[in-house]
Design a protein around this motif. Structure first.
Motif, PDB file in Angstrom:
ATOM      1  N   CYS A 397     -11.135  -6.511  -0.205  1.00  0.00           N
ATOM      2  CA  CYS A 397     -10.906  -7.152  -1.497  1.00  0.00           C
ATOM      3  C   CYS A 397      -9.631  -6.604  -2.144  1.00  0.00           C
ATOM      4  N   THR A 398      -9.460  -5.308  -2.066  1.00  0.00           N
ATOM      5  CA  THR A 398      -8.248  -4.670  -2.593  1.00  0.00           C
ATOM      6  C   THR A 398      -7.010  -5.186  -1.870  1.00  0.00           C
ATOM      7  N   ARG A 399      -7.151  -5.363  -0.573  1.00  0.00           N
ATOM      8  CA  ARG A 399      -6.034  -5.878   0.222  1.00  0.00           C
ATOM      9  C   ARG A 399      -5.615  -7.263  -0.261  1.00  0.00           C
ATOM     10  N   SER A 400      -6.593  -8.144  -0.515  1.00  0.00           N
ATOM     11  CA  SER A 400      -6.275  -9.495  -0.998  1.00  0.00           C
ATOM     12  C   SER A 400      -5.608  -9.442  -2.364  1.00  0.00           C
ATOM     13  N   LEU A 401      -6.155  -8.632  -3.254  1.00  0.00           N
ATOM     14  CA  LEU A 401      -5.597  -8.538  -4.602  1.00  0.00           C
ATOM     15  C   LEU A 401      -4.195  -7.943  -4.592  1.00  0.00           C
ATOM     16  N   SER A 402      -3.931  -7.033  -3.651  1.00  0.00           N
ATOM     17  CA  SER A 402      -2.631  -6.351  -3.615  1.00  0.00           C
ATOM     18  C   SER A 402      -1.504  -7.282  -3.180  1.00  0.00           C
ATOM     19  N   ASN A 406       2.121  -8.102  -9.289  1.00  0.00           N
ATOM     20  CA  ASN A 406       1.773  -7.803 -10.678  1.00  0.00           C
ATOM     21  C   ASN A 406       0.407  -7.124 -10.779  1.00  0.00           C
ATOM     22  N   ILE A 407      -0.569  -7.637 -10.012  1.00  0.00           N
ATOM     23  CA  ILE A 407      -1.907  -7.041 -10.029  1.00  0.00           C
ATOM     24  C   ILE A 407      -1.863  -5.639  -9.438  1.00  0.00           C
ATOM     25  N   LEU A 408      -1.077  -5.481  -8.387  1.00  0.00           N
ATOM     26  CA  LEU A 408      -0.953  -4.171  -7.751  1.00  0.00           C
ATOM     27  C   LEU A 408      -0.366  -3.156  -8.712  1.00  0.00           C
ATOM     28  N   ARG A 409       0.700  -3.549  -9.407  1.00  0.00           N
ATOM     29  CA  ARG A 409       1.404  -2.606 -10.277  1.00  0.00           C
ATOM     30  C   ARG A 409       0.606  -2.252 -11.533  1.00  0.00           C
ATOM     31  N   THR A 410      -0.297  -3.132 -11.922  1.00  0.00           N
ATOM     32  CA  THR A 410      -1.056  -2.878 -13.152  1.00  0.00           C
ATOM     33  C   THR A 410      -2.511  -2.551 -12.842  1.00  0.00           C
ATOM     34  N   ASN A 411      -3.296  -3.565 -12.572  1.00  0.00           N
ATOM     35  CA  ASN A 411      -4.751  -3.389 -12.463  1.00  0.00           C
ATOM     36  C   ASN A 411      -5.168  -2.386 -11.401  1.00  0.00           C
ATOM     37  N   LEU A 412      -4.643  -2.534 -10.167  1.00  0.00           N
ATOM     38  CA  LEU A 412      -5.087  -1.676  -9.069  1.00  0.00           C
ATOM     39  C   LEU A 412      -4.623  -0.236  -9.249  1.00  0.00           C
ATOM     40  N   ASP A 414      -3.748   1.175 -12.100  1.00  0.00           N
ATOM     41  CA  ASP A 414      -4.427   1.709 -13.289  1.00  0.00           C
ATOM     42  C   ASP A 414      -5.877   2.095 -12.984  1.00  0.00           C
ATOM     43  N   ALA A 415      -6.489   1.373 -12.037  1.00  0.00           N
ATOM     44  CA  ALA A 415      -7.884   1.662 -11.682  1.00  0.00           C
ATOM     45  C   ALA A 415      -7.994   2.851 -10.736  1.00  0.00           C
ATOM     46  N   GLY A 416      -6.852   3.418 -10.357  1.00  0.00           N
ATOM     47  CA  GLY A 416      -6.851   4.617  -9.511  1.00  0.00           C
ATOM     48  C   GLY A 416      -7.140   4.340  -8.054  1.00  0.00           C
ATOM     49  N   ILE A 417      -6.448   3.334  -7.500  1.00  0.00           N
ATOM     50  CA  ILE A 417      -6.713   2.922  -6.125  1.00  0.00           C
ATOM     51  C   ILE A 417      -6.308   3.974  -5.093  1.00  0.00           C
ATOM     52  N   ALA A 418      -5.279   4.761  -5.403  1.00  0.00           N
ATOM     53  CA  ALA A 418      -4.656   5.619  -4.389  1.00  0.00           C
ATOM     54  C   ALA A 418      -5.629   6.597  -3.745  1.00  0.00           C
ATOM     55  N   THR A 419      -6.324   7.382  -4.547  1.00  0.00           N
ATOM     56  CA  THR A 419      -7.179   8.449  -3.990  1.00  0.00           C
ATOM     57  C   THR A 419      -8.281   7.917  -3.081  1.00  0.00           C
ATOM     58  N   PRO A 420      -9.122   6.947  -3.531  1.00  0.00           N
ATOM     59  CA  PRO A 420     -10.169   6.452  -2.617  1.00  0.00           C
ATOM     60  C   PRO A 420      -9.607   5.736  -1.398  1.00  0.00           C
ATOM     61  N   LEU A 421      -8.467   5.046  -1.561  1.00  0.00           N
ATOM     62  CA  LEU A 421      -7.886   4.333  -0.428  1.00  0.00           C
ATOM     63  C   LEU A 421      -7.445   5.308   0.657  1.00  0.00           C
ATOM     64  N   PHE A 422      -6.740   6.362   0.282  1.00  0.00           N
ATOM     65  CA  PHE A 422      -6.253   7.311   1.288  1.00  0.00           C
ATOM     66  C   PHE A 422      -7.401   8.100   1.909  1.00  0.00           C
ATOM     67  N   THR A 439      -4.719  -2.421   4.273  1.00  0.00           N
ATOM     68  CA  THR A 439      -4.470  -2.426   2.828  1.00  0.00           C
ATOM     69  C   THR A 439      -3.222  -1.621   2.496  1.00  0.00           C
ATOM     70  N   VAL A 440      -3.072  -0.478   3.147  1.00  0.00           N
ATOM     71  CA  VAL A 440      -1.868   0.339   2.945  1.00  0.00           C
ATOM     72  C   VAL A 440      -0.620  -0.451   3.336  1.00  0.00           C
ATOM     73  N   CYS A 441      -0.730  -1.272   4.374  1.00  0.00           N
ATOM     74  CA  CYS A 441       0.405  -2.117   4.801  1.00  0.00           C
ATOM     75  C   CYS A 441       0.943  -2.923   3.633  1.00  0.00           C
ATOM     76  N   ASN A 442       0.036  -3.576   2.907  1.00  0.00           N
ATOM     77  CA  ASN A 442       0.436  -4.397   1.761  1.00  0.00           C
ATOM     78  C   ASN A 442       1.053  -3.548   0.660  1.00  0.00           C
ATOM     79  N   ILE A 443       0.381  -2.464   0.354  1.00  0.00           N
ATOM     80  CA  ILE A 443       0.743  -1.694  -0.832  1.00  0.00           C
ATOM     81  C   ILE A 443       2.102  -1.019  -0.690  1.00  0.00           C
ATOM     82  N   VAL A 444       2.388  -0.443   0.462  1.00  0.00           N
ATOM     83  CA  VAL A 444       3.661   0.273   0.610  1.00  0.00           C
ATOM     84  C   VAL A 444       4.840  -0.686   0.697  1.00  0.00           C
TER      85      VAL A 444
END
Length: 666
Positions: A397-402, A406-412, A414-422, A439-444
């Motif tokens: 779900c995070t992967r789709s939203l990322s 805009n959603i990545l830079r704000t909502n995700l 702000d919700a602290g995605i980094a720690t649980p994702l890694f 998911t990391v593919c999208n985000i980086v």
């Protein structure tokens, strides 16, 4: 009942008198049905080997003993995965399969089939035995209620129940393409379609389930099912569209599932309106049901709309997002969840997250609806859930939203995605690690500040470790994430990646057995060599000859994506210093292949090939350029680009103009 009576029952199983044996079996049966404690007791008393022994020599064992023994084995099988493991350990499956031949007593057939149904529900049960001897043929025969020659109405109902059991077993034994083939070749389609119109709802549901799994991801069998008419010459699809209107939620669900699988197999494209107007709304409506129906409905919905933008928009318009979001928010982690007391709350949450991931995978509107439902913090929290299925679904779900920057830079963020994702990169489940890498593919790629966070969390070392995994998909996603990470970053970040990955590992990945991994590894190498200083680093670390050898060998690949990456790599190297250009110019085979690709059928490849020529010919040092241009002219490049001035592709024509201008100056 004290333990002495249970021990006495086991002693009586060894009696030569069949009447005493049957009495003991009935005593055991009455004690263990619905009673896990008693089941555990009898398993500890080693009753299963005794039960299995009753099937070893059918001629000397009373049929009533075998019937009761099969019923008891079935009761154990309904006790959960650990019980099924015990049954498998004591080789109970083959004897039970031997009981489903129509030569046997119908009551024995039904008892054995019921036990097999429970055994094959267990995901760890080996399905191969069913494809040995005549067992599959026996099962297909049982799909026809008339095969057991029922004489009375009661017997007819019993035989239809046996047909239902056979269809359920088949549904649970076609997990692979090879299994689908064997079942189809045994004649399953006509028998299952006939069962669709038998008039008994449970048998119809089982037939629908079996047909759904037989055509899953199988276009050939999807079409074969559609073309298999009933005895009244009715179309199976029209039968399913009629059954989906049944008052039973379970019937609605399995009908929708079968139509979904046929749709995904591209077997019913002429029914696309029915999929949008009937199947999808039915699945959304079923989200309001209770128990197992509501639990499975989001999973079917996710599969239906996956990769289909039109269906995702329809799902958004149907109000599905708010219903699914409600599951994610309110289905509790406590065992006594008020929300779904008869279902699996973890599975409901997992399936809801997968459906939300599907709805938001292609459309910005879908992502906005998910964000507006205020569940992003719940999605991020679910990435640390006790269930690996929920963790993987939350990550998906995070992967789709990322995909929305805009959603990545704000909502995700702000919700602290980094720690649980890694943290999920080190998950105990390979499936979770695989989705986390994706998911990391999208985000980086979309959010550069995340690259710094990855380094700080040790993500580079972990991705490099996963790039050496024996799991193909995990290896692919890890190298994919690394190649995205090194895209457009400074040299020190690239050095960090290659210190963890090493060039020797990169070379192995370039020669990986999986072509997709080769392509991503070459893309990583291309991204490493994106600036003159970085190109020099690649020359030093990999070695000029080794780099040119890789380029030369991969230029002969049949795969267009590989060809593109190699040409992009050549193009990058050609933007470097004169020494870098000379390395390419010193390889006649490389130059010859570049020229050949200028006439490739794919315009993208033609564009890159001409681009390589442009960069090879260009230099800031006007003393060196004429020599290379003359050499390229002698090799026929000028004549080649002249012949391309009227290329059908605009981008090719523009690049050709630039190349010709360089030749005109010398």
């Amino acid at each position: 009942m004290n333990s002495n009576k249970h021990a006495q029952a086991l002693v009586e199983l060894d009696s030569p008198d069949p009447v005493i044996r049957v009495k003991a079996l009935r005593f055991i049966k009455n004690n263990i049905i619905g009673n896990k404690t008693k089941k555990d007791l009898y398993i500890s008393l080693d009753v299963i080997p005794k039960l299995v022994s009753f099937f070893k020599n059918k001629e000397t064992i009373d049929p009533q003993v075998q019937i009761q023994a099969a019923i008891v084995l079935g009761s154990f099988a309904y006790g959960g995965e650990s019980n099924v493991t015990e049954l498998i350990k004591h080789d109970a499956v083959k004897p039970l399969l031997g009981c489903i031949s129509i030569k046997n007593d119908p009551r024995l057939i039904e008892a054995a089939a019921r036990a097999l149904k429970a055994i094959y529900k267990c995901p760890t049960a080996d399905k191969n035995d069913i494809f040995q001897d005549t067992h599959l043929r026996d099962l297909i025969t049982l799909l026809n209620p008339d095969s057991l020659n029922p004489k009375t109405d009661r017997e007819k109902i019993a035989t239809i129940h046996t047909s239902e059991l056979a269809a359920t077993i088949i549904a649970r034994c076609c997990e692979t393409n090879e299994q689908q083939i064997q079942i189809a070749n045994a004649g399953a389609f006509p028998a299952l379609v006939k069962l669709l119109v038998c008039g008994f709802s449970k048998a119809q549901e089982a037939a629908l389930d079996a047909l759904a799994y037989l055509c899953r991801e199988n276009a050939e069998y999807g079409k074969a099912i559609v073309e298999t008419k009933s005895e009244a010459n009715d179309s199976p699809v029209k039968i399913m569209l009629n059954l989906i209107r049944d008052k039973s939620p379970t019937m609605q669900l399995v009908s929708a599932k079968c139509l979904t699988h046929l749709s995904r197999a591209n077997a019913i494209m002429e029914y696309s309106n029915d999929i949008i107007l009937i199947v999808l709304p039915t699945l959304v409506k079923l989200l309001d049901e209770k128990g197992p129906v509501r639990e499975e409905a989001p999973q079917v919905l996710a599969y239906l709309i996956c990769d289909n933008e039109e269906l995702q928009k329809a799902a958004c318009d149907s109000g599905a997002v708010l219903k699914l979001a409600d599951f994610v928010t309110h289905v509790g982690d406590q065992d006594n969840s008020y929300y779904d007391p008869l279902g699996d709350s973890d599975k409901l949450k997992e399936n809801a997250l997968m459906a939300l991931a599907a709805i938001s995978s292609l459309t910005e509107d879908g992502r906005k609806l998910v964000v507006d439902a205020k569940i992003v913090p719940h999605i991020v929290k679910a990435m640390s859930h006790r269930s690996y299925g929920v963790r993987a679904a939350a990550c998906q779900c995070t992967r789709s939203l990322s995909r929305s920057v805009n959603i990545l830079r704000t909502n995700l963020v702000d919700a602290g995605i980094a720690t649980p994702l890694f943290k999920l990169l080190s998950d105990e489940s390979t499936d979770v690690q695989t989705v986390a890498c994706a998911t990391v593919c999208n985000i980086v790629l979309e959010f550069s500040p995340m690259k710094k966070i990855i380094i700080e969390h040790g993500g580079i070392e972990k991705l490099a470790e996963l790039a050496r995994s024996s799991d193909n998909t995990l290896r692919l996603n890890a190298i994919w994430a690394l190649k995205n990470f090194v895209y457009d970053v400074e040299s020190d970040a690239k050095d960090s990646v290659m210190k963890a990955l090493t060039y020797s590992t990169l070379e192995k990945l370039i020669e990986d057995q999986e072509i997709d991994i080769q392509e991503k590894a070459l893309n990583l190498l291309r991204n490493l060599a994106s600036r003159p200083n970085d190109i020099e680093d690649v020359f030093k670390e990999l070695g000029e000859n080794q780099l040119m050898d890789i380029i030369e060998s991969k230029l002969s690949c049949w795969n267009e994506e590989i060809i593109k990456q190699i040409l992009y790599l050549i193009n990058n190297v050609a933007t470097g210093s004169d020494n870098h250009k000379k390395a390419i110019m010193s390889r006649p085979n490389i130059l010859s292949q570049i020229k050949n690709y200028m006439s490739h059928k794919n315009p993208d490849i033609r564009v890159i090939a001409v681009w390589c020529l442009i960069n090879l010919a260009w230099t800031e040092d006007k003393h060196n350029s004429p020599g290379r241009v003359r050499e390229l002219r002698q090799l026929g490049f000028e004549e080649m680009v002249k012949s391309m001035t009227n290329d059908e592709d605009l981008d090719v024509r523009e690049k050709v103009k630039t190349a010709l201008s360089q030749f005109s100056q010398v």
